[in-house]
Design an enzyme around this catalytic site. Structure first.
Site, mmCIF file in Angstrom:
data_model
loop_
_atom_site.group_PDB
_atom_site.id
_atom_site.type_symbol
_atom_site.label_atom_id
_atom_site.label_comp_id
_atom_site.label_asym_id
_atom_site.label_seq_id
_atom_site.Cartn_x
_atom_site.Cartn_y
_atom_site.Cartn_z
ATOM 1 N N THR A 180 -3.735 5.388 3.925
ATOM 2 C CA THR A 180 -2.498 5.935 3.377
ATOM 3 C C THR A 180 -2.754 6.821 2.173
ATOM 4 O OG1 THR A 180 -1.550 3.813 3.984
ATOM 5 C CG2 THR A 180 -0.177 5.279 2.716
ATOM 6 N N LYS A 227 0.823 -1.216 0.000
ATOM 7 C CA LYS A 227 0.000 0.000 0.000
ATOM 8 C C LYS A 227 0.855 1.264 0.000
ATOM 9 C CE LYS A 227 0.677 1.130 4.462
ATOM 10 N NZ LYS A 227 0.911 2.410 5.131
#
Lengths: 325, 325
Positions: free
Chosen positions: B242, B185
C-alpha cells in the site's frame, strides 16, 4: 572532530556530506589518486553523486596513512570484494571502525565487522545500516538508520557524530542481526527485479518480501541475531526499499538479467552490485547453518548454476505451504 | 459449490474471478440493479475492473435473497461504511461468512468480523486479507493472501475454495491480528502519499513503513493479536504494498491532499478510500487501548482537526528516540 572515510564511492561520499554538515572534518580516502584530485578540485564526486556539492571541511587522499592520522572514527565504505585488503591496513588503528558495507565474505562466511575484528584487533567495531540511498542522503532527504555495536558506547558515539534532523540515527547492540539483514536483502532484491521484468505485479512482490523476511530472520537467528532486529530499519526497512524502489541497483540487476543480459555485461556496466557475490556467500552460509532458504537458493541456482529463469520462477511460486512462517 | 459475494466493486468481482476459475458458481450481489444488469449482459465489470472478462458460472443480482439461496460460503465485500447495514440482512445465515473488507467501525470500534458476529449469530466468521490489488488478482498475477478464522476448519474451507497456483491462500487463527493489520495499513498509506507528494524519497518512506509497523503491532497486540501476525502477509506484506505501489488508492489520497486538493473533492472523485474513515476509528481505538500511535495521530489531526500539513510533517520527522521500537 576528524573522521576518516575509506572508500570514495557513492555511500562513503554521501556519509561525508552528513558528517561535514555536522561540523566535523572529513578525510576521504580512495584507491586511485586521479578521482580524488578531481574531487579536491571540483568539490564534487560527479560519477557517483552527480550534482552534489561537497561543502564544509573535506580532505581527499589516496594515501591511507594521511587519512588515518588521528581520526576519532573510521568508516569503512569499500565494497565487500576488496574489504579485507583494506582492513589489513588497519592493524594499528585503536579508534572505532564502523563498516557501512553490506556483504558476506564468501571464503570465510564472515560479515564485514568480523573481517575487521580479525584484521584490526586493537579497534572496537560497529556497523551502520538501514534503508538509505546515497543520492537521497546527499540531498538531505529525511532518512533513518541504525548504528550497531556490541559495545553500546560505540554505537552511541557513531550516533553522536552522524545524527541530524534529516539523518536520524538509532542504536542497537545486535551487530550480527544488523549486518545480516543489510546483506541478505540484496539477494532478495535480485529476485524482486526478476519478477518486475516478467510483469508479476506489486502484489506478488509484496508476498515475496514477506516470505523473504521470514527466511532472512531464520538464517539470522541461527547465526545468533535477535529476531526483532529483522522488523527494524536494517531488516524490514532496508528490504522493502531495495525491492520496491526503482533506484535500487540490486533490483535492477535482476530486471536486466530477466531481460536477457548476461551477468558479465551487467556487472561491467553498473556500479557495484553486492547482491551478486552475496547470493553465493548466503547460500553457503545457509547450508553451513542448516537453515532452509528457498528464495536465496533459487537466486543462487540462477546466478551460479545456470538454472533456467522459468524453472526458477516456477519452483519459487509453486511451493505449497499451509501456514505463514 | 455455490459462493455468494456481497458487494460488486473491484475486490468482490476479482474474488469472483478466482472462485469461478476454480470451478465454483458465483452469485454476485450489489445494491443497485442497473450495474448488475449490465454485468449480466456484458460479462464485464468495466467501471471497476476494466478489460476483465468474467468467465465461468456467474449470476448477478440486486436481490440479496437470491444471492443467499444455499451458498456454501458468503463473502462480504461491501465498504466498511455500509457494512453493518448489509450484515443485518444475514441474521439467518448459518454458513460461514468471510469479510474481505478492511476497516474499523467508528462508533463501536469493532472490526468487520465483530460486526458480523453481532448481526449474524448463527454463522461462523472469518476474514481474508493480504497484499493484493483487485486488478492484479483479476489478471491472475501470482499473489498470496491469508484466510483467518478462530475456527481453523473455517480458514481451511476458505483456502480449499479459493486456493490456486496463482492465488496462494495461507491460513491462521489470529483473526483480530489479520483484520487490524489490513485496516491500519490504509492509514499509514495516506502518510506515505503525503511524503511522496513532497518529494521525501523512498529511503524516507522505508523508515516510515518500519516505524508504522511497530505502531500497528503495538496497537494490535493491545487488542489481543499475536505479534508475529504483523510480520506476515496481512501485516508487513500489505503495508509495504500500500505504501510503495503507485496503484494504491490510499497512498494516492495522501498525495492529492498534499498537493492541495480538499478531502471532499478527493472522496468525490475516487473509489472508496478506506484509510480516511479508518484514521478516525484507529485514533479512537488507540486512545481507548491507551497505546501510543504517533503516525496515526498525525494523520488523524491532519484529516479531522485541520492541522497544517507542514506542522504535521515537522512533528512526524523530528520526534527523537534512542532505540528502534
Amino acid at each position: 572532530m576528524r573522521v576518516a572515510i575509506l572508500g570514495a564511492g557513492a555511500w562513503g561520499t554521501a556519509l561525508g556530506v552528513i558528517i561535514s554538515a555536522n561540523g566535523h572534518e572529513v578525510f576521504l580516502w580512495g584507491h586511485r589518486a586521479e578521482p580524488l584530485h578531481k574531487m579536491q578540485r571540483t568539490l564534487r564526486n560527479e560519477p557517483y553523486l552527480p550534482g552534489i556539492d561537497l561543502k564544509g571541511n573535506w580532505n581527499f587522499t589516496s594515501e591511507i596513512r594521511d587519512a588515518l592520522e588521528k581520526p576519532e572514527l573510521v568508516l569503512m565504505a569499500v565494497p565487500s570484494k576488496g574489504f579485507r585488503e583494506v582492513a589489513m591496513k588497519l592493524e594499528q588503528v585503536e579508534k572505532p571502525i564502523v563498516s557501512v558495507t553490506k556483504g558476506i565474505e564468501y571464503e570465510s562466511g564472515m560479515t564485514m565487522t568480523q573481517v575487521l575484528e580479525s584484521c584490526a584487533p586493537k579497534a572496537s567495531v560497529g556497523a551502520l545500516s538501514g534503508p538509505t540511498f546515497a543520492i537521497e542522503v546527499a540531498q538531505h532527504f529525511p532518512v533513518a538508520i541504525v548504528a550497531a555495536s556490541r559495545d553500546e558506547a560505540i554505537a552511541r558515539q557513531v550516533q553522536a557524530i552522524l545524527h541530524r534532523p534529516t539523518f536520524r540515527v538509532y542504536t542497537t547492540t545486535d551487530l550480527i542481526g544488523v549486518e545480516l539483514g543489510g546483506s541478505l536483502k540484496n539477494v532478495i532484491a535480485l529476485a524482486a527485479g526478476l519478477g518486475d521484468a516478467l510483469g508479476f505485479g506489486d502484489s506478488s512482490k509484496a508476498a515475496l518480501v514477506t516470505r523473504a523476511l521470514a527466511e532472512i530472520r531464520r538464517l539470522g537467528v541461527a547465526c545468533g541475531a535477535q529476531p526483532e532486529t529483522f522488523a527494524g530499519l536494517s531488516g524490514l526497512g532496508d528490504l522493502t526499499l531495495t525491492c520496491f524502489s526503482p533506484l535500487s541497483r540490486n533490483r535492477r540487476f535482476g530486471e536486466r538479467l530477466a531481460r536477457g543480459e548476461s551477468v558479465e555485461r551487467i556487472l561491467a556496466t553498473s556500479h557495484i552490485v553486492e547482491g551478486y557475490p552475496t547470493a553465493r556467500a548466503a547460500y553457503k552460509l545457509a547450508r553451513k547453518m542448516n537453515v532452509q532458504t528457498p528464495i536465496i537458493d533459487e537466486v543462487y541456482a540462477l546466478l551460479y548454476e545456470g538454472k533456467n529463469l522459468r524453472d526458477s520462477l516456477r519452483d519459487l511460486t509453486t511451493r505449497e505451504s499451509k501456514a505463514e512462517d
